[in-house]
Design a protein around this motif. Sequence first.
Motif, PDB file in Angstrom:
ATOM      1  N   HIS A 188      30.522 -35.494  -1.663  1.00 17.19           N
ATOM      2  CA  HIS A 188      31.165 -36.451  -2.640  1.00 17.19           C
ATOM      3  C   HIS A 188      32.680 -36.836  -2.299  1.00 17.19           C
ATOM      4  O   HIS A 188      33.107 -37.762  -2.353  1.00 17.19           O
ATOM      5  N   HIS A 191      26.676 -32.811  -3.620  1.00 14.92           N
ATOM      6  CA  HIS A 191      27.462 -32.486  -4.980  1.00 14.92           C
ATOM      7  C   HIS A 191      27.221 -31.142  -5.215  1.00 14.92           C
ATOM      8  O   HIS A 191      26.260 -30.266  -5.113  1.00 14.92           O
ATOM      9  N   CYS A 221      34.437 -31.886  -5.140  1.00 17.61           N
ATOM     10  CA  CYS A 221      32.961 -31.875  -4.891  1.00 17.61           C
ATOM     11  C   CYS A 221      32.581 -32.161  -3.501  1.00 17.61           C
ATOM     12  O   CYS A 221      32.838 -33.164  -2.864  1.00 17.61           O
TER      13      CYS A 221
END
Length: 138
Positions: free
Chosen positions: A115, A10, A124
Amino acid sequence: MRKINLIVLHCSATREDREYTPEQLERDHRARGFISAGYNYYVRRTGSLLYMRPLEQIPAHVKGFNRNSIGICYEGGLDSRGQPKDTRTPEQKETILALLHMLLIRFPGCRICGHRDLMSLKACPCFNAAEEYAHLPS
Ligand SMILES: [Zn+2]
C-alpha cells in the motif's frame, strides 16, 4: 473477469497482542460505507485465508488503483504500543506466498507492491512487499 495487473499488500493495523476477526473487518468496512470488506483476501495470524470479496468485484483498498487490482490484508502490522511493525507470523508468510503464486498463475504479469508504495504517507503493510516478492515469476 475485470482486467487485473496489480496486487497490493496491506496490514489491518492491529496491535500484535490483539485480535481482529474477519467479522470485525467486514463490520468496520461496512461502517465506512463499503458494500462489504474492501479487501479480496484476509490472512489471519494462524495463516488461515479468508476470501472476503470476490475477485470479479472491484475491491476498495487503495484510492485510484482499485479497478485493476487485488487487495490482500494480513492481521497485524502494529507492535503492542501501536507503532508500525512487521508482525507477520511464519504461517502468514507462507499463506501469502502461496496465494501470490496462485494469483500470478491466474493473472500473469501482475505487479506486486505494498500500500505504501502507492501512497507515500502510509506505513502499510509495514514491510517492503515489492522487494520481498520481486523474485516471484510474473
Ligand atoms: Zn493499507
